[in-house]
Write a protein that holds these residues in place. Structure first.
Motif, PDB file in Angstrom:
ATOM      1  N   TYR A  36      22.344  23.533   4.147  1.00 38.71           N
ATOM      2  CA  TYR A  36      23.131  24.011   3.002  1.00 38.71           C
ATOM      3  C   TYR A  36      24.092  25.106   3.428  1.00 38.71           C
ATOM      4  N   SER A  37      24.288  25.209   4.720  1.00 38.71           N
ATOM      5  CA  SER A  37      25.236  26.168   5.264  1.00 38.71           C
ATOM      6  C   SER A  37      26.224  25.399   6.129  1.00 38.71           C
ATOM      7  N   VAL A  38      27.246  26.097   6.574  1.00 41.49           N
ATOM      8  CA  VAL A  38      28.150  25.549   7.578  1.00 41.49           C
ATOM      9  C   VAL A  38      27.631  26.099   8.904  1.00 41.49           C
ATOM     10  N   ASP A  39      27.234  25.223   9.807  1.00 37.96           N
ATOM     11  CA  ASP A  39      26.617  25.646  11.062  1.00 37.96           C
ATOM     12  C   ASP A  39      27.618  25.595  12.210  1.00 37.96           C
ATOM     13  N   ILE A  40      27.672  26.694  12.956  1.00 37.72           N
ATOM     14  CA  ILE A  40      28.479  26.751  14.170  1.00 37.72           C
ATOM     15  C   ILE A  40      27.503  26.762  15.336  1.00 37.72           C
ATOM     16  N   VAL A  41      27.677  25.840  16.268  1.00 34.24           N
ATOM     17  CA  VAL A  41      26.800  25.732  17.433  1.00 34.24           C
ATOM     18  C   VAL A  41      27.664  25.878  18.687  1.00 34.24           C
ATOM     19  N   TYR A  42      27.326  26.877  19.507  1.00 35.31           N
ATOM     20  CA  TYR A  42      28.066  27.161  20.743  1.00 35.31           C
ATOM     21  C   TYR A  42      27.075  27.085  21.896  1.00 35.31           C
ATOM     22  N   ILE A  43      27.247  26.079  22.761  1.00 40.20           N
ATOM     23  CA  ILE A  43      26.322  25.844  23.876  1.00 40.20           C
ATOM     24  C   ILE A  43      26.602  26.851  24.993  1.00 40.20           C
ATOM     25  N   LEU A  44      25.582  27.640  25.338  1.00 38.14           N
ATOM     26  CA  LEU A  44      25.718  28.634  26.403  1.00 38.14           C
ATOM     27  C   LEU A  44      25.322  28.053  27.759  1.00 38.14           C
ATOM     28  N   SER A  45      24.225  27.301  27.774  1.00 33.55           N
ATOM     29  CA  SER A  45      23.785  26.670  29.025  1.00 33.55           C
ATOM     30  C   SER A  45      22.912  25.469  28.705  1.00 33.55           C
ATOM     31  N   GLY A  46      22.919  24.526  29.621  1.00 31.64           N
ATOM     32  CA  GLY A  46      22.112  23.329  29.454  1.00 31.64           C
ATOM     33  C   GLY A  46      22.898  22.176  28.862  1.00 31.64           C
ATOM     34  N   VAL A  47      22.162  21.127  28.540  1.00 37.40           N
ATOM     35  CA  VAL A  47      22.741  19.894  28.011  1.00 37.40           C
ATOM     36  C   VAL A  47      21.940  19.486  26.782  1.00 37.40           C
ATOM     37  N   VAL A  48      22.635  19.122  25.712  1.00 37.80           N
ATOM     38  CA  VAL A  48      21.972  18.712  24.482  1.00 37.80           C
ATOM     39  C   VAL A  48      22.762  17.581  23.827  1.00 37.80           C
ATOM     40  N   GLN A  49      22.046  16.606  23.282  1.00 40.75           N
ATOM     41  CA  GLN A  49      22.695  15.565  22.491  1.00 40.75           C
ATOM     42  C   GLN A  49      22.583  15.987  21.035  1.00 40.75           C
ATOM     43  N   ILE A  50      23.707  15.960  20.329  1.00 45.66           N
ATOM     44  CA  ILE A  50      23.721  16.288  18.913  1.00 45.66           C
ATOM     45  C   ILE A  50      24.172  15.047  18.161  1.00 45.66           C
ATOM     46  N   ASP A  51      23.354  14.634  17.216  1.00 47.84           N
ATOM     47  CA  ASP A  51      23.626  13.434  16.423  1.00 47.84           C
ATOM     48  C   ASP A  51      23.812  13.817  14.963  1.00 47.84           C
ATOM     49  N   TYR A  52      24.927  13.408  14.370  1.00 53.11           N
ATOM     50  CA  TYR A  52      25.153  13.548  12.934  1.00 53.11           C
ATOM     51  C   TYR A  52      26.133  12.475  12.520  1.00 53.11           C
ATOM     52  N   TYR A  53      25.991  12.017  11.284  1.00 53.63           N
ATOM     53  CA  TYR A  53      26.759  10.860  10.809  1.00 53.63           C
ATOM     54  C   TYR A  53      26.672   9.762  11.872  1.00 53.63           C
ATOM     55  N   GLU A  54      27.814   9.208  12.239  1.00 55.48           N
ATOM     56  CA  GLU A  54      27.831   8.174  13.270  1.00 55.48           C
ATOM     57  C   GLU A  54      28.150   8.747  14.643  1.00 55.48           C
ATOM     58  N   PHE A  55      28.192  10.073  14.754  1.00 57.12           N
ATOM     59  CA  PHE A  55      28.560  10.718  16.011  1.00 57.12           C
ATOM     60  C   PHE A  55      27.327  11.033  16.842  1.00 57.12           C
ATOM     61  N   HIS A  56      27.383  10.663  18.106  1.00 61.40           N
ATOM     62  CA  HIS A  56      26.304  10.921  19.059  1.00 61.40           C
ATOM     63  C   HIS A  56      26.979  11.405  20.338  1.00 61.40           C
ATOM     64  N   HIS A  57      27.017  12.713  20.528  1.00 56.28           N
ATOM     65  CA  HIS A  57      27.702  13.271  21.681  1.00 56.28           C
ATOM     66  C   HIS A  57      26.770  14.166  22.477  1.00 56.28           C
ATOM     67  N   THR A  58      27.009  14.214  23.769  1.00 65.66           N
ATOM     68  CA  THR A  58      26.283  15.108  24.657  1.00 65.66           C
ATOM     69  C   THR A  58      27.155  16.336  24.894  1.00 65.66           C
ATOM     70  N   TYR A  59      26.569  17.505  24.670  1.00 64.56           N
ATOM     71  CA  TYR A  59      27.289  18.775  24.785  1.00 64.56           C
ATOM     72  C   TYR A  59      26.747  19.567  25.960  1.00 64.56           C
ATOM     73  N   ASN A  60      27.659  20.251  26.657  1.00 65.12           N
ATOM     74  CA  ASN A  60      27.315  21.013  27.852  1.00 65.12           C
ATOM     75  C   ASN A  60      27.749  22.466  27.667  1.00 65.12           C
ATOM     76  N   ASP A  61      27.506  23.264  28.714  1.00 62.00           N
ATOM     77  CA  ASP A  61      27.928  24.667  28.721  1.00 62.00           C
ATOM     78  C   ASP A  61      29.355  24.804  28.204  1.00 62.00           C
ATOM     79  N   GLY A  62      29.562  25.714  27.250  1.00 69.59           N
ATOM     80  CA  GLY A  62      30.904  26.008  26.764  1.00 69.59           C
ATOM     81  C   GLY A  62      31.378  25.150  25.607  1.00 69.59           C
TER      82      GLY A  62
END
Length: 134
Positions: free
Chosen positions: A26-52
């Motif tokens: 119920y908020s607007v979320d800002i996610v800033y990757i500092l280190s590591g690798v993460v897959q974030i899935d929402y709606y039809e989007f499935h992306h892998t995010y890295n440092d920065g």
């Protein structure tokens, strides 16, 4: 002066080791990757995010974060009403450094780090400074 707690719901540095689901945020979320690798899935989007990498996830979205190993990131939750006040009709725009690879997000990243540092240190003392940023 408006209470900063009504604008910023939370500002956290998170180390994630296992999958995490956020249901109908119920908020607007800002996610800033500092280190590591993460897959974030929402709606039809499935992306892998890295440092920065950085992204803004609109209100009302269910999403998941699945790390590869350990991922460290800053997550800031902005009040939905506040985001409507500052963004108006553009409040549904999604900022995503994976989807917009040619866009420079350095200013947004600097704001996120500043907000996290000030909010995490002492949100009462830094209310005036945070209001000036926002």
């Amino acid at each position: 002066m408006e209470d900063i707690g009504k604008k910023i719901l939370s500002a956290e540095k998170i180390e994630l080791k296992k999958e995490k689901y956020i249901e109908h945020n119920y908020s607007v979320d800002i996610v800033y990757i500092l280190s590591g690798v993460v897959q974030i899935d929402y709606y039809e989007f499935h992306h892998t995010y890295n440092d920065g990498d950085i992204l803004i996830i609109p209100s009302g979205v269910t999403y998941s974060l699945t790390p590869t190993g350990v991922v460290s990131f800053i997550q800031i939750e902005l009040d939905y009403s506040f985001s409507l006040d500052i963004l108006g009709e553009f409040s549904g725009i999604v900022c995503d450094s994976k989807r917009e690879v040619d866009r420079d997000y350095i200013k947004l990243k600097n704001i996120v780090v500043t907000l996290y540092n000030e909010f995490a240190t002492n949100n009462e003392i830094n209310t005036l400074m945070l209001n000036s940023i926002l």
